[in-house]
Design an enzyme around this catalytic site. Sequence first.
Site, PDB file in Angstrom:
ATOM      1  N   GLU A 191       0.799  -1.310  -0.125  1.00 19.17           N
ATOM      2  CA  GLU A 191      -0.035   0.009  -0.039  1.00 19.17           C
ATOM      3  C   GLU A 191       0.952   1.030   0.016  1.00 19.17           C
ATOM      4  OE1 GLU A 191      -4.046  -0.489   1.950  1.00 19.17           O
ATOM      5  OE2 GLU A 191      -3.260   1.107   3.258  1.00 19.17           O
ATOM      6  N   GLU A 223       2.227   1.713  -3.354  1.00 21.26           N
ATOM      7  CA  GLU A 223       0.787   2.240  -4.222  1.00 21.26           C
ATOM      8  C   GLU A 223       0.943   3.762  -3.884  1.00 21.26           C
ATOM      9  OE1 GLU A 223      -2.726   0.111  -3.360  1.00 21.26           O
ATOM     10  OE2 GLU A 223      -3.498   1.269  -4.962  1.00 21.26           O
ATOM     11  N   CYS A 274      -8.334  -1.881   3.987  1.00 20.49           N
ATOM     12  CA  CYS A 274      -8.016  -3.287   5.061  1.00 20.49           C
ATOM     13  C   CYS A 274      -9.699  -3.648   5.365  1.00 20.49           C
ATOM     14  CB  CYS A 274      -7.325  -3.060   5.975  1.00 20.49           C
ATOM     15  SG  CYS A 274      -5.705  -2.313   5.680  1.00 20.49           S
ATOM     16  N   SER A 329      -7.327   1.901  -2.459  1.00 19.47           N
ATOM     17  CA  SER A 329      -6.169   1.034  -2.568  1.00 19.47           C
ATOM     18  C   SER A 329      -6.555  -0.292  -3.393  1.00 19.47           C
ATOM     19  CB  SER A 329      -5.300   0.972  -1.513  1.00 19.47           C
ATOM     20  OG  SER A 329      -4.585  -0.321  -1.581  1.00 19.47           O
ATOM     21  N   LYS A 386     -15.541  -9.696   8.012  1.00 18.42           N
ATOM     22  CA  LYS A 386     -14.399 -10.481   7.333  1.00 18.42           C
ATOM     23  C   LYS A 386     -14.828 -11.825   6.995  1.00 18.42           C
ATOM     24  CE  LYS A 386     -10.761  -7.835   7.752  1.00 18.42           C
ATOM     25  NZ  LYS A 386      -9.992  -7.632   6.615  1.00 18.42           N
ATOM     26  N   GLU A 402     -16.193 -10.896   3.603  1.00 20.46           N
ATOM     27  CA  GLU A 402     -15.106 -10.698   2.677  1.00 20.46           C
ATOM     28  C   GLU A 402     -14.523 -11.967   2.327  1.00 20.46           C
ATOM     29  OE1 GLU A 402     -11.132  -7.804   3.052  1.00 20.46           O
ATOM     30  OE2 GLU A 402     -11.312  -9.478   4.490  1.00 20.46           O
ATOM     31  N   GLU A 442     -13.921 -12.893  -5.874  1.00 23.98           N
ATOM     32  CA  GLU A 442     -12.605 -12.762  -6.463  1.00 23.98           C
ATOM     33  C   GLU A 442     -11.414 -12.937  -5.651  1.00 23.98           C
ATOM     34  OE1 GLU A 442     -15.030 -10.707  -5.858  1.00 23.98           O
ATOM     35  OE2 GLU A 442     -14.583  -8.981  -4.641  1.00 23.98           O
ATOM     36  N   CYS A 446     -10.750  -1.785  14.573  1.00 23.13           N
ATOM     37  CA  CYS A 446     -11.001  -3.132  14.755  1.00 23.13           C
ATOM     38  C   CYS A 446     -11.018  -3.644  16.132  1.00 23.13           C
ATOM     39  CB  CYS A 446      -9.982  -4.054  13.899  1.00 23.13           C
ATOM     40  SG  CYS A 446      -9.535  -3.610  12.299  1.00 23.13           S
TER      41      CYS A 446
END
Lengths: 151, 571, 419
Positions: B278, B281, B298, B318, B357, B360, B365, B503
Amino acid sequence: MLEDLLEKYPQQEDQLIEILLDYQSQKQHRYISEEEIARIAAHLGVSESKVYSVVTFYTFFSTEPRGQHIIQVCKDVPCYINGERTMRSVLEKLLGIRVGETTRDKRFTLEQTSCLGHCDGAPAMRIDDKTFTNLDENKIKAIISEYRGAK
Amino acid sequence: MVNIRINNTDLTVKEGTTILDAAKANNINIPTLCYYPDLDIKSDCRVCSVEIVGEKGLVTACSQPVWEGMEVKTNSPRVLNARKTLTELLLANHDDTCTACERNMNCELQTLANTLGIDENRFENVLEEEPLDSHNDAITRNANRCIKCGRCVDVCKNVQGLNILETMNRSHEMKVTPAYGKYLSDEECTFCGQCSSVCPVAAITERDNTDEVWRVLDDDRKHVIVQVAPAVRVSLGEELGSEPGSIVTEKMVAALKQLGFDGVFDTDFTADLTIIEEGYELIERIKEGGTLPMMTSCCPGWISFIEQRYPELIDNLSTCKSPQQMFGALAKSYYAKTENIDPENLHVVSIMPCTAKKYEAAREEMSVDGEHQDVDTVLTTRELGKMIRQMGIDFNELENTPFDNPFGITTGAAAIFGATGGVMEAALRTVSEVLNEEPLEKLDFEDVRGMEGIKEAELELAGNKVKVAVAHTLSNARQLAEKVKGGEKDYAFIEVMTCPGGCIGGGGQPYNTTDAKREERIRATYQVDTGMEYRKSHENPYIKRLYEEYLEEPLGEKSHKLLHTHYFSRN
Amino acid sequence: MLEKKLITARFDKINPLSIDDYVEHGGYEALSFALGMERVDIIEEVKKSQLRGRGGAAFPTHIKMMGVAKEEDEPRYVVCNADEGEPGNFKDRYLMENDPHQLIEGMIITAYAVRANKGFIYIRGEYDKPHSVLQWAIDEARKKGYLGKNILDSGFNFDIEIRSGAGSYVCGEEFALIESLEGKPGRTRVKPPFPTQEGLFQKPTMLSNVETFANLPHIVDMGGEKFAEIGTESSKGTKIISLSGNVKKPGIYEIPFGVPIRDVIEQLGEGTPADRKVKMVQLGGASGPIIPEYMTDLTIDFDRFENFDSKTGAGAVIVMDDRFDVFDILLRISEFFEHESCGKCTPCREGNLQLLKLVEKFVDRQSSEKDLANIESLARVMHQTSLCGLGQSAPTALLSTLQYFRNDFVDRIEHPESQ
């Protein structure tokens, strides 16, 4: 139709009930559809859930199609002791439906309502935005046939 | 100051204090149900009703401020009878099969009934059964257990600004649902799970995946490895009865080994990796005029939020996968290869503070080869706690055990990923050293730490002044998203975490999380950071080795295949 | 003469759709006078008049006015509660249909006194006619300079907007009404803060009933002291009674406080049709107590009503003759509250359903001693723990019948077979 109506109202949350009342009263089957709820929510910048919570809280609103005319019979004490049961059964017989139902020709929906504030003219009923008082069998028959005659 | 008397105790308390707070501060217990610290006072359940001497009706302690000379009885027969009646009424419209419930022995209603000594219900059970909503991978809704306390509606509306859950209908037909009683998966729900973490009963819970994990652990053909997110080590202790903010990293590893995992690894490792990818990036976007501000990726709740409500900002995100997914991708490729394991037989479990999560990990993908998901099963902190209890492990007696390698050596930068501002700080530690080509004087970026909703910081990168922003909760995130959408070009980098405090306050964390407990977990998080040998991600020797041996370079071809992803408009 | 026509005096004299008629009969004179007064002096007159709210709760009006007037926050609002949904009440409808400007004038005077520039009339959705009459009157008043900017050249600005309810009894409760005005479901808020502090849109709000506002021009006109000469020690002025049920002449009657209920029924209502015996009378509406005939010598007075622990003050008198059974009436009332509960708090949401189930058992003659104990205990807890006044008074009728018609309950338990 909804778009034109929405334009008349400021984009403020407190306009929600006014918008819903105005729109539903003009709509053929007197209900608010899912798409319309979404559109109104977007117009006011609130969530669909919020609009739905309002629609399901107030008895005036329906999310299901109803009849062309909504007949509401009062069920509270002053009407009850002045012949509410007779009024209801006359209407049920006349329309061939029970309370909560819509006639097959979609002309009438029969509902019960809380007090209409016409206890001095009990028993009372409301059709759309008109209230009728001191009802007896003959009076009810005359009123219904008038509504049947009119388009 | 105001003088009052509660039961037989004379007290002097600050003006404006509620009876409940006055009682609490003086160790007088008044039971509550809809009350939740940090949320609005609802006064709906009426369970905290108390008697004010001389008043006809009862008042709720949660909402009633004290006045001079007030005399309160918290346990008079009238009060006890009222409380009991109210609890019976709630139980009479509730699926009361307690032993068949996820929250058995951990349910606020059950505890209340037990405290009040309710052994029979005078009222007929009037529950009208409704189907479960278990149509998504993250959260299960069971309306039959809902007691209409309104906490979930409050967090969804006021903390997250989503207002998906609402109070529909009225009278006894009132219920808490999305519009039209639809499934959460049909709504723009981010699965943040804050609703589940404040629910006093089992009306909203994470989807329970513990059975699945027990099954694979028992399967000899399976090589089962586990990764643990940074925020779990500062909350698992609390879940198992220790003080908030207890750090239990090495006991947690020991427990996971006892449960039978073949490898116990640290998500912190791929957090370090995330910072490298990141960070590079960001540098690339700054140098080559890419879309700015860049926004962190994230947090799966945040990703959903952008995909659903701000698809025009997708290019600002990102492309890095989250640390959880980077770990899974490396496990199924690099680790499987070096350990010579058929990915078919490799099962990756992650322990996360988060319900989103789960969603996710199940995104299509999130797979290296299109066949095997990066991560197979996600458990929340609460679910891990449950497994440890099921196994009968005496957690505090466990021997400290370090994480396994190659994903066990990590840095302080990764450790702070769990707190709001942590990803930003970790990135800044790396980006400024890389760009400024000199070691940082001060590692701590205090400006981006703490519970303030939106934080900003300004710093110099390669001679340019750069502004960054950090937000936690989606209400705050929305403000930043609106700014960016409106063309605000001030910021170079934005960090968003969906949950309050980051989190460490995630939807999968122990029940009864409050801001005070979040502060403790944050404090513990920075304590972990300062205790680490390495505190900058780019100094992690195993990360360096990973690039040398396998990935070759940040943003390289392998990285793109394994560690980066793409997003979809779900508007 | 039992009646004393103060706020109904113009009813048969003017065309409600004609503002000129109203002015000809002394209308807007009080406003004109008030605009020349110091604001505190208006409130002082209201204090001297000892006017108490006419919506049911009988709260002293000047305290509310003072509460709003002393708040610094702006804007301040004046809201008229025209959500007359309590079964048996219809006097506000008459006030709006027959003398709309009297209400408007009362609201303007109040607004001036509390420094509010915006008013709302929240009118129940069922009241189509009063709504249109009021809208007409507001438009007329605006044209004539009684509403809008710089009212009667005083420099004071005030305007009124009508908002409609959509079918919900609980919106008659002050905070539920405010929530509804904000476009939300009508569920009450936790107090404190009170509406005078943080009401509509979280701003100071003066919220009163139609009849309360209608008294304001008369208080300004007569002076507070003179007004206070009408009525009894504890209750000053007149009260409009909504008389319904088994009486020959149902309708509204304005009386000075202190008239016995029996006189209202027998003299104004001319007794029951076919001269049957009065079995019971419900006071205030569905949320009021049901008393036996022998108690109708009770005078209409806030203090007397307070003995019933309920909000009886709206002034409904529902007469039931000896053809009716306590349980049939209780069934209707229980169904009403079960249907109308907003659902927010446990005792009202869950309690009214359980109460209905227990009443049904008595109606069906399936009841036991235990049911009697349970229904009484539940009703008391609902009364003591409900969040809003409406929830608290939902079990009032039941509790009063347990007191005055207990034998009927015992009889049902002991003689389940008899019809």
